[in-house]
Design an enzyme around this catalytic site. Sequence first.
Site, short mmCIF file in Angstrom:
data_model
loop_
_atom_site.label_atom_id
_atom_site.label_comp_id
_atom_site.label_asym_id
_atom_site.label_seq_id
_atom_site.Cartn_x
_atom_site.Cartn_y
_atom_site.Cartn_z
N TRP A 281 0.83 -1.21 0.00
CA TRP A 281 0.00 0.00 0.00
C TRP A 281 0.86 1.26 0.00
O TRP A 281 0.56 2.22 -0.70
CB TRP A 281 -0.98 0.00 1.17
CG TRP A 281 -1.95 -1.13 1.11
CD1 TRP A 281 -2.14 -2.11 2.05
CD2 TRP A 281 -2.87 -1.43 0.04
NE1 TRP A 281 -3.11 -2.98 1.63
CE2 TRP A 281 -3.56 -2.60 0.41
CE3 TRP A 281 -3.15 -0.83 -1.19
CZ2 TRP A 281 -4.54 -3.17 -0.42
CZ3 TRP A 281 -4.12 -1.40 -2.01
CH2 TRP A 281 -4.80 -2.55 -1.61
N ASP B 23 -1.68 6.53 6.39
CA ASP B 23 -2.75 5.64 5.95
C ASP B 23 -3.08 4.74 7.14
O ASP B 23 -2.24 3.93 7.57
CB ASP B 23 -2.26 4.82 4.75
CG ASP B 23 -3.30 3.82 4.24
OD1 ASP B 23 -4.35 3.64 4.89
OD2 ASP B 23 -3.04 3.21 3.17
N LYS C 220 -12.22 -1.96 6.55
CA LYS C 220 -11.45 -2.81 7.44
C LYS C 220 -12.02 -2.74 8.86
O LYS C 220 -12.27 -3.75 9.47
CB LYS C 220 -9.98 -2.39 7.48
CG LYS C 220 -9.07 -2.96 6.39
CD LYS C 220 -9.48 -2.66 4.99
CE LYS C 220 -8.62 -3.27 3.94
NZ LYS C 220 -7.77 -2.36 3.21
C1 LIG Z 1 -7.11 -2.02 2.04
C2 LIG Z 1 -6.09 -0.98 2.13
C3 LIG Z 1 -5.92 -0.01 1.14
C4 LIG Z 1 -6.74 0.01 -0.12
O1 LIG Z 1 -8.03 0.39 0.15
P1 LIG Z 1 -9.13 0.58 -0.98
O2 LIG Z 1 -10.24 1.20 -0.21
O3 LIG Z 1 -9.45 -0.79 -1.50
O4 LIG Z 1 -8.59 1.46 -2.03
C5 LIG Z 1 -4.97 0.97 1.33
N1 LIG Z 1 -4.21 0.99 2.43
C6 LIG Z 1 -4.33 0.07 3.40
C7 LIG Z 1 -3.46 0.16 4.61
C8 LIG Z 1 -5.27 -0.94 3.28
O5 LIG Z 1 -5.39 -1.86 4.25
#
Ligand SMILES: *Cc1c(COP(=O)(O)O)cnc(C)c1O
Length: 361
Positions: A102, A172, A196
């Site tokens: 990511w 993030d 998540k």
């Molecule tokens: C799942 C995830 C993403 C991607 O998320 P999307 O909503 O599918 O674009 C980005 N960063 C982290 C840390 C993630 O767990």
Amino acid sequence: MSRVYNFSAGPSMLPESVLKRAADEMLDYQGSGQSVMEMSHRSKVYDSIIKEAEALLREVMNIPDNYKVLFLQGGASSQFAMVPLNLFNKSKKADYVITGQWAKKAYQEAKKYGEAKVIASSEDKTYSYIPKLDKSTFTEDADYFYICVNNTIYGTLYHELPDTGNVPLIGDISSCVLSEPIDVSKFGILLAGAQKNMGPAGVTIAIVREDLIGNAMDITPTMFNYKTHADNDSMFNTPPCYSIYMVKLVLEWVKNEIGGLEKMKELNEKKANLLYDFLDNSKLFKGTVVPEDRSLMNVPFITGSDELDAKFVKESTAAGFVNLKGHRSVGGMRASIYNAMPIEGVEKLVEFMKKFEEENA
Ligand SMILES: *Cc1c(COP(=O)(O)O)cnc(C)c1O
């Protein structure tokens, strides 16, 4: 009806009481005679839902007043572009720490718009640790400094944040939001996809310090400009109404049923410790992350044999523990134990692993 223990990395389990409440309110939301899915986003009744969701998030996460809370679409992945488009306005430089897929994707996106620099990476050991950072390598005049706080695929977490001085830190937190308290004031922007730990897919939350809004690059599409959404209280266009409503229910659960993020952290530590203690003492299974950087949310582990891994995934699925297969890029297994996973789920998983170990070690 029977429900499985779902260890999916995302979309993932939601608290049962939240799902029941959503079911109860499905046809008639609080006497409005409509489902939240059917409402005008400009209606009074919906306005109170989105306002309440924001107020709850501010309360639960203790978000300072000089931050905007934005409900966006496009997933965390769209933020990989939105961050550079909005922040590359002085030196057009940014530092990235690559702790997994990511962070790497975010870095590759930023390179399209400016001078993104990798200042540390843990790719050499399949991202099984958080690299030690040397402040003297940080770009002094960078427009921002980017990290992925919890690395969903590899199971690592920053237990200590880098000190970036006056350079805004961007985090993030898609897979650790609401899992424990976080000091929002240490960040310029926090971003998180909801699927998540805060609700269903469809809404992405950006918590943006106000002084970082309003200086986007000229090429920035209207929908990718934080200012567009900040000026319109996330109502520039139709927001992901139902997902925001679900986030509100999850926040009510965190606040009222759990008792806030300190309590949430205690519960999450209890769950994670159960699993890590077992892994540390097992003759068959072993965790893949260095102990000091372990995530509370995502726990990858292996047996050391691809056949046994496959056998474990097959047998655990049949026993009602689903989605334990590791990410396709790393193999092995991964148990994602987000907020909504009850402690019984982890206890029963550990029991199952013990039995598997006896039969196969
Ligand atoms: C799942 C995830 C993403 C991607 O998320 P999307 O909503 O599918 O674009 C980005 N960063 C982290 C840390 C993630 O767990």
